[in-house]
Motif scaffolding. Sequence first.
Motif, PDB file in Angstrom:
ATOM      1  N   GLY A   1       8.246  -1.025  -5.368  1.00 55.29           N
ATOM      2  CA  GLY A   1       7.768  -2.197  -4.601  1.00 55.29           C
ATOM      3  C   GLY A   1       8.012  -3.525  -5.198  1.00 55.29           C
ATOM      4  O   GLY A   1       8.347  -3.587  -6.297  1.00 55.29           O
ATOM      5  N   ASP A   2       7.421  -4.543  -4.445  1.00 46.78           N
ATOM      6  CA  ASP A   2       7.573  -5.722  -5.004  1.00 46.78           C
ATOM      7  C   ASP A   2       6.621  -6.673  -4.082  1.00 46.78           C
ATOM      8  O   ASP A   2       6.529  -6.475  -2.714  1.00 46.78           O
ATOM      9  CB  ASP A   2       9.117  -6.290  -4.904  1.00 46.78           C
ATOM     10  CG  ASP A   2       9.051  -7.606  -5.974  1.00 46.78           C
ATOM     11  OD1 ASP A   2       8.359  -8.050  -6.531  1.00 46.78           O
ATOM     12  OD2 ASP A   2      10.364  -8.140  -5.901  1.00 46.78           O
ATOM     13  N   GLU A   3       6.338  -7.661  -4.682  1.00 43.94           N
ATOM     14  CA  GLU A   3       5.380  -8.887  -3.790  1.00 43.94           C
ATOM     15  C   GLU A   3       4.313  -8.144  -3.201  1.00 43.94           C
ATOM     16  O   GLU A   3       4.519  -8.354  -1.859  1.00 43.94           O
ATOM     17  CB  GLU A   3       6.448  -9.779  -2.987  1.00 43.94           C
ATOM     18  CG  GLU A   3       7.469 -10.662  -3.863  1.00 43.94           C
ATOM     19  CD  GLU A   3       8.397 -11.337  -2.877  1.00 43.94           C
ATOM     20  OE1 GLU A   3       8.303 -11.205  -1.508  1.00 43.94           O
ATOM     21  OE2 GLU A   3       8.970 -12.116  -3.459  1.00 43.94           O
ATOM     22  N   ASP A   4       3.642  -7.407  -3.794  1.00 42.66           N
ATOM     23  CA  ASP A   4       2.417  -6.791  -3.186  1.00 42.66           C
ATOM     24  C   ASP A   4       2.756  -5.751  -2.302  1.00 42.66           C
ATOM     25  O   ASP A   4       1.773  -5.581  -1.314  1.00 42.66           O
ATOM     26  CB  ASP A   4       1.400  -7.712  -2.562  1.00 42.66           C
ATOM     27  CG  ASP A   4       1.114  -8.641  -3.705  1.00 42.66           C
ATOM     28  OD1 ASP A   4       0.638  -7.971  -4.906  1.00 42.66           O
ATOM     29  OD2 ASP A   4       0.555  -9.773  -3.544  1.00 42.66           O
ATOM     30  N   LYS A   5       3.767  -5.201  -1.789  1.00 45.41           N
ATOM     31  CA  LYS A   5       4.434  -4.246  -1.033  1.00 45.41           C
ATOM     32  C   LYS A   5       4.918  -2.913  -1.399  1.00 45.41           C
ATOM     33  O   LYS A   5       5.771  -3.328  -2.371  1.00 45.41           O
ATOM     34  CB  LYS A   5       5.469  -5.088  -0.181  1.00 45.41           C
ATOM     35  CG  LYS A   5       5.602  -4.060   1.208  1.00 45.41           C
ATOM     36  CD  LYS A   5       6.561  -4.718   2.139  1.00 45.41           C
ATOM     37  CE  LYS A   5       7.120  -3.549   3.200  1.00 45.41           C
ATOM     38  NZ  LYS A   5       8.060  -4.331   4.116  1.00 45.41           N
ATOM     39  N   LEU A   6       4.332  -1.977  -1.360  1.00 47.82           N
ATOM     40  CA  LEU A   6       4.973  -0.657  -1.641  1.00 47.82           C
ATOM     41  C   LEU A   6       6.018  -0.109  -0.822  1.00 47.82           C
ATOM     42  O   LEU A   6       5.675  -0.227   0.422  1.00 47.82           O
ATOM     43  CB  LEU A   6       3.732   0.270  -1.749  1.00 47.82           C
ATOM     44  CG  LEU A   6       4.156   1.871  -2.462  1.00 47.82           C
ATOM     45  CD1 LEU A   6       4.231   1.702  -4.018  1.00 47.82           C
ATOM     46  CD2 LEU A   6       2.952   2.890  -2.199  1.00 47.82           C
ATOM     47  N   TYR A   7       7.452  -0.006  -1.025  1.00 48.12           N
ATOM     48  CA  TYR A   7       8.315   0.038  -0.295  1.00 48.12           C
ATOM     49  C   TYR A   7       8.738   1.922  -0.601  1.00 48.12           C
ATOM     50  O   TYR A   7       9.736   2.376   0.043  1.00 48.12           O
ATOM     51  CB  TYR A   7       9.560  -0.632  -0.090  1.00 48.12           C
ATOM     52  CG  TYR A   7      10.177  -1.286  -1.352  1.00 48.12           C
ATOM     53  CD1 TYR A   7       9.922  -2.599  -1.467  1.00 48.12           C
ATOM     54  CD2 TYR A   7      10.914  -0.380  -2.216  1.00 48.12           C
ATOM     55  CE1 TYR A   7      10.363  -3.117  -2.721  1.00 48.12           C
ATOM     56  CE2 TYR A   7      11.080  -1.003  -3.351  1.00 48.12           C
ATOM     57  CZ  TYR A   7      11.169  -2.357  -3.683  1.00 48.12           C
ATOM     58  OH  TYR A   7      11.588  -3.082  -4.855  1.00 48.12           O
ATOM     59  N   VAL A   8       7.961   2.655  -1.074  1.00 45.88           N
ATOM     60  CA  VAL A   8       8.352   4.001  -1.322  1.00 45.88           C
ATOM     61  C   VAL A   8       6.681   4.741  -0.820  1.00 45.88           C
ATOM     62  O   VAL A   8       5.897   4.096  -0.635  1.00 45.88           O
ATOM     63  CB  VAL A   8       8.422   4.660  -2.567  1.00 45.88           C
ATOM     64  CG1 VAL A   8       9.718   3.963  -3.102  1.00 45.88           C
ATOM     65  CG2 VAL A   8       7.562   4.265  -3.613  1.00 45.88           C
ATOM     66  N   SER A   9       6.866   6.160  -0.524  1.00 50.07           N
ATOM     67  CA  SER A   9       5.860   6.809  -0.332  1.00 50.07           C
ATOM     68  C   SER A   9       4.717   6.797  -1.330  1.00 50.07           C
ATOM     69  O   SER A   9       5.155   6.771  -2.356  1.00 50.07           O
ATOM     70  CB  SER A   9       6.018   8.254   0.438  1.00 50.07           C
ATOM     71  OG  SER A   9       6.743   8.737  -0.732  1.00 50.07           O
ATOM     72  N   PRO A  10       3.586   6.862  -1.271  1.00 48.14           N
ATOM     73  CA  PRO A  10       2.669   6.744  -2.121  1.00 48.14           C
ATOM     74  C   PRO A  10       2.489   7.764  -3.180  1.00 48.14           C
ATOM     75  O   PRO A  10       2.231   7.596  -4.382  1.00 48.14           O
ATOM     76  CB  PRO A  10       1.081   6.880  -1.262  1.00 48.14           C
ATOM     77  CG  PRO A  10       1.403   6.360  -0.065  1.00 48.14           C
ATOM     78  CD  PRO A  10       2.836   6.626   0.346  1.00 48.14           C
ATOM     79  N   ASP A  11       2.963   9.080  -2.778  1.00 49.73           N
ATOM     80  CA  ASP A  11       3.314  10.151  -3.953  1.00 49.73           C
ATOM     81  C   ASP A  11       4.294   9.860  -4.750  1.00 49.73           C
ATOM     82  O   ASP A  11       4.666  10.805  -5.848  1.00 49.73           O
ATOM     83  CB  ASP A  11       3.692  11.552  -3.031  1.00 49.73           C
ATOM     84  CG  ASP A  11       4.642  11.638  -2.256  1.00 49.73           C
ATOM     85  OD1 ASP A  11       5.101  10.544  -2.203  1.00 49.73           O
ATOM     86  OD2 ASP A  11       5.202  12.711  -2.087  1.00 49.73           O
ATOM     87  N   VAL A  12       5.192   8.779  -4.597  1.00 51.63           N
ATOM     88  CA  VAL A  12       6.138   8.334  -5.467  1.00 51.63           C
ATOM     89  C   VAL A  12       5.625   8.116  -6.769  1.00 51.63           C
ATOM     90  O   VAL A  12       5.915   8.122  -8.147  1.00 51.63           O
ATOM     91  CB  VAL A  12       7.211   7.615  -5.116  1.00 51.63           C
ATOM     92  CG1 VAL A  12       7.967   7.201  -6.240  1.00 51.63           C
ATOM     93  CG2 VAL A  12       8.051   8.509  -4.015  1.00 51.63           C
ATOM     94  N   VAL A  13       4.653   7.156  -6.759  1.00 53.93           N
ATOM     95  CA  VAL A  13       3.725   6.631  -7.876  1.00 53.93           C
ATOM     96  C   VAL A  13       3.381   7.558  -8.840  1.00 53.93           C
ATOM     97  O   VAL A  13       3.918   7.571 -10.196  1.00 53.93           O
ATOM     98  CB  VAL A  13       2.542   5.797  -7.330  1.00 53.93           C
ATOM     99  CG1 VAL A  13       1.787   4.996  -8.622  1.00 53.93           C
ATOM    100  CG2 VAL A  13       2.977   4.784  -6.305  1.00 53.93           C
ATOM    101  N   PRO A  14       2.766   8.654  -8.703  1.00 53.80           N
ATOM    102  CA  PRO A  14       2.247   9.930  -9.616  1.00 53.80           C
ATOM    103  C   PRO A  14       3.555  10.436 -10.208  1.00 53.80           C
ATOM    104  O   PRO A  14       3.530  10.824 -11.219  1.00 53.80           O
ATOM    105  CB  PRO A  14       1.458  10.925  -9.188  1.00 53.80           C
ATOM    106  CG  PRO A  14       1.508  10.454  -7.787  1.00 53.80           C
ATOM    107  CD  PRO A  14       1.928   8.989  -7.370  1.00 53.80           C
ATOM    108  N   ALA A  15       4.510  10.604  -9.426  1.00 55.19           N
ATOM    109  CA  ALA A  15       5.730  11.144  -9.751  1.00 55.19           C
ATOM    110  C   ALA A  15       6.475  10.226 -10.946  1.00 55.19           C
ATOM    111  O   ALA A  15       7.048  10.965 -11.906  1.00 55.19           O
ATOM    112  CB  ALA A  15       6.850  11.322  -8.533  1.00 55.19           C
TER     113      ALA A  15
END
Length: 358
Positions: free
Chosen positions: A125-139
């Motif tokens: 993401g960028d500029e305070d916006k996540l543009y992937v699904s949240p489960d991508v973060v722990p991946a």
Amino acid sequence: MPDGLYRILDISSHVVHGYVGNRASTFPLQLLEWDVDVLNTVAFSNHTGYMQWKGERATASQIRDIYEGLKSNTLTDYDVILSGYIPGAEAVREVGRVVEDLRRDQNDSPYGRDEIIWVLDPVMGDEDKLYVSPDVVPAYESLLPLATVITPNQFETELLTGTKLTSEADIFTALTTLHNKFHTPNIIISSAVPTGSGQQSSSSGKGNDFICAGQTFRSDGSACQFFLRLPFIDAYFTGTGDLFASMVADKFFKHTRRCHETYVSKNLTIPDHDLPLVRTLEDVSAIVQAVLRKTADAVALYDKQAELAVKTLGVARPEKGTKERRIADMKHGELRLIQSQDAFKNTHTNVKAQFYSA
């Protein structure tokens, strides 16, 4: 390595029109004498900044199939892996398995090559916006320990550390946190503007300048933190992060080889100013700034000509805020990569890194 070229596997998005993902990285890398193999994670008509697009996202099994095809033909003798946008948590994890497999095969090779460098841009993401699904973060978090270099932006850094960058000191604390949490040996925060800095430019709402910061390690195991302060170029760009990460892949590989020949092989200590990641950030910043200036100049000329056509010829121009204006502005705002060939080939570093101590 055909004809003496270096080999890189570029795992990223693909668009038919525009310069993001592998379209922003392949041509510059080829100019710098890389044999680029591209593994597309999406195939879109154009990037999503146009607000409408068609195409498909690659699944984890499709990524694995492509890799297995390369492996079955012994085409996986890569020097560097570069990864950018990957859609979905399982696809992210599959890319990690691909890199682990490549390194395992390399370790089993009788030729004794160095470990494959992995430059991982954790595109979330960028500029305070996540543009992937949240489960991508722990991946992604599970893969960061495997990377050689990571290049998160400010939002991604805040996401991974759980801390807002409100001051310059926070940037360097974040670098330490990223290493302590993920043990990645080389970290670049590609751009950061401390939210408490109070600097605002008149048109973009961003600061007048921004900070690129990095952390690497000396031969004695101590951390070296450094930064560059660079001016904002007041225009809207897409593909900047992809270009940045690809140039990091090129420069870090080459500076690492140079340092081995110049210092390590002679048992000499590498001075801080010549550490591979320090020199990499200096060179990459110079290249990207030159491309963005070329692009911004072209956009300014396009705007001037469009307004002149309205005044002198009565040619209608779509109103700001309309879909038609957005598409026209996006089309004329694509990175001027072809026009910037000299910037890739002749790096003139005009900003030197400064070193940080708490």
